[in-house]
Motif scaffolding. Structure first.
Motif, short mmCIF file in Angstrom:
data_model
loop_
_atom_site.label_atom_id
_atom_site.label_comp_id
_atom_site.label_asym_id
_atom_site.label_seq_id
_atom_site.Cartn_x
_atom_site.Cartn_y
_atom_site.Cartn_z
N PHE A 254 0.90 -1.12 0.01
CA PHE A 254 0.03 0.09 0.04
C PHE A 254 0.90 1.31 -0.03
O PHE A 254 1.78 1.27 0.69
N SER A 255 0.63 2.23 -0.75
CA SER A 255 1.52 3.43 -0.81
C SER A 255 0.56 4.71 -0.92
O SER A 255 -0.61 4.70 -1.35
N GLY B 74 6.61 17.89 8.91
CA GLY B 74 6.64 18.92 8.21
C GLY B 74 6.96 19.00 6.62
O GLY B 74 6.68 19.96 5.86
N SER B 75 7.00 17.81 6.28
CA SER B 75 7.72 17.56 4.94
C SER B 75 6.64 16.48 4.17
O SER B 75 6.36 15.42 4.92
N GLU B 76 6.01 16.49 3.01
CA GLU B 76 5.54 15.61 2.24
C GLU B 76 6.36 14.64 1.76
O GLU B 76 7.28 14.95 1.23
N ILE B 77 6.12 13.17 2.02
CA ILE B 77 7.12 12.28 1.54
C ILE B 77 6.14 10.95 1.21
O ILE B 77 4.89 10.97 1.57
N ASP B 78 6.90 10.03 0.78
CA ASP B 78 6.11 8.87 0.07
C ASP B 78 5.97 7.77 1.53
O ASP B 78 7.06 7.80 2.21
N ILE B 79 5.10 7.15 1.39
CA ILE B 79 4.96 6.01 2.18
C ILE B 79 4.71 4.76 1.76
O ILE B 79 3.92 4.75 0.96
N SER B 80 5.00 3.48 2.22
CA SER B 80 4.64 2.35 1.67
C SER B 80 4.60 1.16 2.85
O SER B 80 5.29 1.32 3.79
N LEU B 81 3.72 0.49 3.06
CA LEU B 81 3.22 -0.51 3.89
C LEU B 81 3.10 -1.75 3.28
O LEU B 81 2.37 -2.07 2.45
N THR B 82 3.73 -2.92 3.79
CA THR B 82 3.48 -4.25 3.27
C THR B 82 2.07 -4.81 3.39
O THR B 82 1.35 -4.41 4.53
N CYS C 87 -5.43 -6.01 2.74
CA CYS C 87 -5.28 -5.56 4.12
C CYS C 87 -3.87 -4.95 4.47
O CYS C 87 -2.93 -5.80 3.86
N ILE C 88 -3.72 -4.01 5.18
CA ILE C 88 -2.38 -3.87 5.83
C ILE C 88 -1.98 -4.94 6.65
O ILE C 88 -2.76 -5.22 7.65
N ASN C 89 -0.83 -5.68 6.66
CA ASN C 89 -0.42 -6.64 7.62
C ASN C 89 -0.41 -5.99 9.05
O ASN C 89 -0.15 -4.68 9.29
N PRO C 90 -1.25 -6.71 9.92
CA PRO C 90 -1.50 -6.09 11.14
C PRO C 90 -0.24 -5.73 11.99
O PRO C 90 -0.32 -4.52 12.79
N PHE D 208 7.49 0.51 5.79
CA PHE D 208 7.31 -0.15 6.70
C PHE D 208 7.12 -1.80 6.54
O PHE D 208 6.04 -2.17 5.37
N SER D 209 7.97 -2.83 6.84
CA SER D 209 7.73 -4.09 6.40
C SER D 209 7.34 -5.03 7.57
O SER D 209 7.37 -4.55 8.75
N GLU D 210 6.79 -6.17 7.11
CA GLU D 210 6.54 -7.07 7.89
C GLU D 210 7.53 -7.50 8.98
O GLU D 210 7.01 -8.38 10.02
#
Length: 226
Positions: free
Chosen positions: A112-113, A120-128, A133-136, A189-191
């Motif tokens: 998921f991204s 204060g800065s806009e950045i990319d985010i990604s989650l496994t 669903c996002i991994n709990p 963020f990784s599992e």
């Protein structure tokens, strides 16, 4: 798509089907990983476009999660049920979370991204992802980090500079650096519980990425990627 060297003037290419069926059976959406041996020559370029349809003879593994391509079969058109499944996969799957806003699922890499504000800065985010669903554990870890955003951001930034200075000293460089030179591009963020902070390299390493990893035990590690 990956490639492996294979004996006898061939190499093995790996690819996958997101949706597939056997004969007149129902469509399956559990990923099927396929391998195909092709001539090991520079002018042979084997690529499959996303959402393209292919009919092939294969040899399945016992679990039907992997298969070896034996031959292709010409066909006129994609079966309606498989075509409908492919159309559905083209529709972006979006979830919305209070802290992260809208996150879009990339099924090809199970992430998921989106874009967030970090100190204060806009950045990319990604989650496994875990299916749709996002991994709990990933979600729990991300919420934990966001609660200490300012403190962790300062700690990571200071560690980045220390690591850059050490790396430059080892290479014999005497340039002066400070944290304003390096822009944070994104968080991952990784599992496994690790959080990766991706920075640009301010041109010091020819456009590579500088990565600081925050471990599950909150220890820090530094690497140069790309």
């Amino acid at each position: 798509m990956a490639a492996r060297v294979f004996g006898g003037g061939y190499r093995v290419h790996l690819f996958s089907f997101a949706a597939w069926k056997i004969g007149d059976q129902e469509v399956r959406t559990k990923e099927l990983v396929l391998s195909r041996a092709i001539p090991n020559s520079d002018d042979f370029n084997y690529q499959l476009e996303k959402y393209s349809y292919h009919r092939i003879n294969v040899l399945f593994s016992e679990e039907s999660t992997r298969a070896i391509v034996l031959s292709g079969i010409e066909t006129a058109q994609c079966p309606p049920d498989l075509s409908e499944t492919a159309d559905a996969m083209r529709v972006p799957f979006v979830i919305s979370l209070p802290r992260f806003g809208n996150l879009i699922l990339d099924r090809s890499i199970d992430l998921f991204s989106g874009r967030i504000d970090w100190n204060g800065s806009e950045i990319d985010i990604s989650l496994t992802a875990a299916e749709e669903c996002i991994n709990p554990e990933v979600l729990r870890r991300s919420e934990q980090v966001m609660q200490s955003e300012s403190e962790i951001g300062q700690r990571v930034s200071e560690f980045l500079i220390e690591s850059v200075l050490t790396s430059m000293a080892e290479s014999g460089s005497a340039l002066e650096v400070d944290k304003s030179m390096f822009d944070l591009q994104g968080l991952h963020f990784s599992e496994s519980g690790y959080v990766e902070f991706w920075y640009d390299d301010a041109g010091l390493w020819g456009g590579h990425s500088l990565v600081v990893k925050l471990g599950p035990d909150n220890g820090l590690d530094f690497s140069i990627e790309g």
